[in-house]
Design a protein around this motif. Structure first.
Motif, PDB file in Angstrom:
ATOM      1  N   GLU A 114      55.622 -70.228  62.705  1.00  0.00           N
ATOM      2  CA  GLU A 114      56.855 -69.586  63.188  1.00  0.00           C
ATOM      3  C   GLU A 114      58.086 -70.500  63.128  1.00  0.00           C
ATOM      4  O   GLU A 114      59.124 -70.179  63.717  1.00  0.00           O
ATOM      5  N   SER A 116      61.497 -72.057  61.811  1.00  0.00           N
ATOM      6  CA  SER A 116      62.616 -71.384  61.139  1.00  0.00           C
ATOM      7  C   SER A 116      62.870 -72.082  59.795  1.00  0.00           C
ATOM      8  O   SER A 116      63.021 -73.297  59.729  1.00  0.00           O
ATOM      9  N   TYR A 119      65.849 -70.381  53.029  1.00  0.00           N
ATOM     10  CA  TYR A 119      65.626 -70.524  51.578  1.00  0.00           C
ATOM     11  C   TYR A 119      66.939 -70.222  50.870  1.00  0.00           C
ATOM     12  O   TYR A 119      67.415 -69.096  50.884  1.00  0.00           O
ATOM     13  N   GLU A 130      58.651 -66.531  48.823  1.00  0.00           N
ATOM     14  CA  GLU A 130      58.778 -65.552  49.906  1.00  0.00           C
ATOM     15  C   GLU A 130      57.419 -64.970  50.296  1.00  0.00           C
ATOM     16  O   GLU A 130      57.121 -64.828  51.477  1.00  0.00           O
ATOM     17  N   SER A 134      56.631 -65.991  54.164  1.00  0.00           N
ATOM     18  CA  SER A 134      57.161 -65.003  55.113  1.00  0.00           C
ATOM     19  C   SER A 134      56.195 -64.676  56.243  1.00  0.00           C
ATOM     20  O   SER A 134      56.631 -64.365  57.344  1.00  0.00           O
ATOM     21  N   LEU A 139      61.275 -66.832  58.066  1.00  0.00           N
ATOM     22  CA  LEU A 139      61.955 -67.125  56.807  1.00  0.00           C
ATOM     23  C   LEU A 139      63.216 -66.284  56.648  1.00  0.00           C
ATOM     24  O   LEU A 139      63.172 -65.065  56.767  1.00  0.00           O
ATOM     25  N   GLU A 140      64.327 -66.958  56.367  1.00  0.00           N
ATOM     26  CA  GLU A 140      65.583 -66.291  56.029  1.00  0.00           C
ATOM     27  C   GLU A 140      65.923 -66.675  54.592  1.00  0.00           C
ATOM     28  O   GLU A 140      65.944 -67.855  54.250  1.00  0.00           O
ATOM     29  N   VAL A 141      66.174 -65.687  53.762  1.00  0.00           N
ATOM     30  CA  VAL A 141      66.521 -65.924  52.362  1.00  0.00           C
ATOM     31  C   VAL A 141      67.987 -65.583  52.165  1.00  0.00           C
ATOM     32  O   VAL A 141      68.425 -64.482  52.520  1.00  0.00           O
TER      33      VAL A 141
END
Length: 158
Positions: A114, A116, A119, A130, A134, A139-141
């Motif tokens: 978990e 943070s 990407y 991803e 994920s 994950l933030e893309v």
């Protein structure tokens, strides 16, 4: 090895083509750089101010205005990506990975579940990173750049 009067056309993006062109010229080729694409950067506006990790797989991720906080540890694929990131003030958590699989393994071993992760990606990419990350991480893309077809050739290129 010298090659007599062989002509090569490079259709890669201009910056990428210039290094290849220089190597080919040293080998005796005549080179025409005719880029078919241009790299367009996009604003990078992450949701958070700090991440447990930031990842990038291309030096192009650092051509745009990126996150203002470069204190998050960076994981990169390729030496060129690592150098571009360091030039923009990032610190590499590990030496650059040779490929996406090695990057994924490094993150799995270095981060807690978990964690943070941001990407900094290109618009056109494989979904390997991803898909692998994920489920394990938050994950933030963000698409930091895109390869766009050129609208026209310069008269000299035509």
């Amino acid at each position: 090895m010298r090659v007599a009067c062989s002509r090569v056309a490079l259709f890669r993006e201009r910056k990428d083509a210039s290094a290849s062109a220089a190597r080919l010229r040293r080998l005796g080729f005549s080179v025409a750089c005719l880029p078919a694409i241009e790299i367009r950067t996009k604003p990078v506006r992450p949701q958070r101010s700090h991440y447990d990790a930031v990842i990038a797989t291309s030096d192009k991720a650092f051509h745009a205005d990126g996150p203002s906080d470069a204190s998050s540890p960076l994981y990169a694929v390729g030496a060129r990506t690592g150098h571009a990131a360091e030039a923009r003030g990032w610190r590499l958590a590990l030496p650059p990975a040779r490929d996406a699989d090695q990057l994924i393994k490094a993150l799995a071993g270095a981060l807690k579940p978990e964690a943070s992760v941001l990407y900094l990606a290109g618009r056109d990419r494989k979904g390997v990173i991803e898909a692998a990350l994920s489920g394990a991480f938050a994950l933030e893309v963000i698409e930091a750049y895109a390869a766009e077809a050129r609208e026209a050739w310069r008269p000299r290129e035509a």
